[in-house]
Enzyme design. Structure first.
Site, PDB file in Angstrom:
ATOM      1  N   THR A  26      -0.625  -5.167 -20.727  1.00 12.32           N
ATOM      2  CA  THR A  26      -1.423  -4.509 -19.505  1.00 12.32           C
ATOM      3  C   THR A  26      -0.739  -2.960 -18.989  1.00 12.32           C
ATOM      4  OG1 THR A  26      -2.167  -6.420 -18.820  1.00 12.32           O
ATOM      5  CG2 THR A  26      -2.347  -4.788 -17.087  1.00 12.32           C
ATOM      6  N   LYS A  33     -11.515  -6.254 -20.414  1.00  8.83           N
ATOM      7  CA  LYS A  33     -10.731  -7.402 -20.561  1.00  8.83           C
ATOM      8  C   LYS A  33     -11.587  -8.435 -20.795  1.00  8.83           C
ATOM      9  CE  LYS A  33      -6.504  -9.689 -19.890  1.00  8.83           C
ATOM     10  NZ  LYS A  33      -5.659  -9.403 -20.281  1.00  8.83           N
ATOM     11  N   GLU A  51      -8.309  -4.879 -24.034  1.00  3.86           N
ATOM     12  CA  GLU A  51      -7.124  -5.689 -23.918  1.00  3.86           C
ATOM     13  C   GLU A  51      -7.341  -7.174 -24.081  1.00  3.86           C
ATOM     14  OE1 GLU A  51      -3.509  -6.836 -20.747  1.00  3.86           O
ATOM     15  OE2 GLU A  51      -5.049  -5.406 -20.090  1.00  3.86           O
ATOM     16  N   ALA A  98      -6.099 -11.305 -24.613  1.00  4.21           N
ATOM     17  CA  ALA A  98      -5.207 -12.369 -23.708  1.00  4.21           C
ATOM     18  C   ALA A  98      -3.905 -12.672 -24.552  1.00  4.21           C
ATOM     19  CB  ALA A  98      -6.171 -13.154 -23.065  1.00  4.21           C
ATOM     20  N   SER A 107       8.236  -2.786 -23.028  1.00  4.68           N
ATOM     21  CA  SER A 107       9.313  -2.877 -22.122  1.00  4.68           C
ATOM     22  C   SER A 107      10.627  -2.740 -22.664  1.00  4.68           C
ATOM     23  CB  SER A 107       9.195  -4.335 -21.319  1.00  4.68           C
ATOM     24  OG  SER A 107      10.328  -4.299 -20.375  1.00  4.68           O
TER      25      SER A 107
END
Length: 238
Positions: free
Chosen positions: A16, A37, A109, A111, A171
């Site tokens: 996200t 989404k 996007e 899931a 990340s």
């Protein structure tokens, strides 16, 4: 059509926030952006979902959900347990095409990962991408184990005749360990696609203005940013 499908190698890999960064860079370049989404799970009515978070961070984007289910489960399972209708890949493709008619860029996007089921017939995000003829951006984690999940995702994309646009590390840790640093060289090899960015750990905690200012530095020029994969890898060379 100007559609980019964004999937992850699993849950909680930064999908996200990566979507928000791509949207922010596009908005800053003067492009009109929509984020779709298909199935939002684990969020109650009235709570902000992933599309809303993308809009909050990136700015003036059109945010749309096709379905929302209260339990944090795979969409097909969440739909079955809630008694609500499932999302079908064709509905995703039709919604993305409709949004593309009025926007310069549509970000779809998914899931979880690529093969998470939308419905009991086994429809997936990959099916929607194939109907759209859209490339797929893969968001991966940085550390140990990411090479396997990234290669499995890339192999499945190729098997289904889909193009991998590239890989973004969702990340990047503040204190990168040896595996993470080595993966900067190995991820594009196993994916068969370029490394197109690395978002710093905690990027989603930025205030929107700061997020939008920083986002170009997290993404490569192919995604509208200024991030240099070679320079980044050299800086963290083991």
């Amino acid at each position: 059509m100007p559609v980019l499908v964004i999937t992850g190698t699993g849950t909680e890999v930064g999908k996200t926030i990566t979507t928000a960064a791509v949207a922010a860079v596009a908005v800053a370049a003067g492009r009109s952006v929509a984020v779709l989404k298909p199935a939002q799970t684990g969020v109650a009515p009235g709570e902000q979902g992933d599309a809303g978070e993308v809009a909050r961070l990136s700015g003036a984007v059109t945010a749309r959900e096709l379905a929302r289910y209260p339990e944090p489960l795979a969409p097909a399972t969440a739909a079955r347990r809630s008694g609500l209708p499932p999302v079908r890949p064709r509905a995703v493709a039709e919604a993305a095409a409709e949004l593309a008619a009025g926007h310069d860029l549509v970000l779809v996007e998914g899931a979880g990962g690529l093969l998470v089921r939308f419905d009991e017939e086994g429809g997936t995000l990959a099916d929607a991408a194939r109907l759209l003829g859209a490339p797929v951006l893969v968001v991966a984690s940085a550390g140990l184990g990411t090479l396997n999940t990234t290669e499995l995702t890339a192999r499945e994309l190729r098997r289904q005749g889909l193009r991998t646009a590239g890989v973004v590390i969702g990340s990047w840790p503040a204190a990168a360990d040896l595996a993470s640093r080595c993966n900067l060289a190995d991820l594009p090899v196993v994916a068969g696609a370029p490394l197109l960015g690395a978002l710093p750990e905690g990027a989603g905690a930025h205030q929107p203005a700061g997020f939008r200012t920083a986002a170009p530095g997290w993404l490569a020029p192919r995604l509208g940013g200024t991030w240099d994969a070679q320079a980044f890898a050299s800086a963290f060379a083991p």
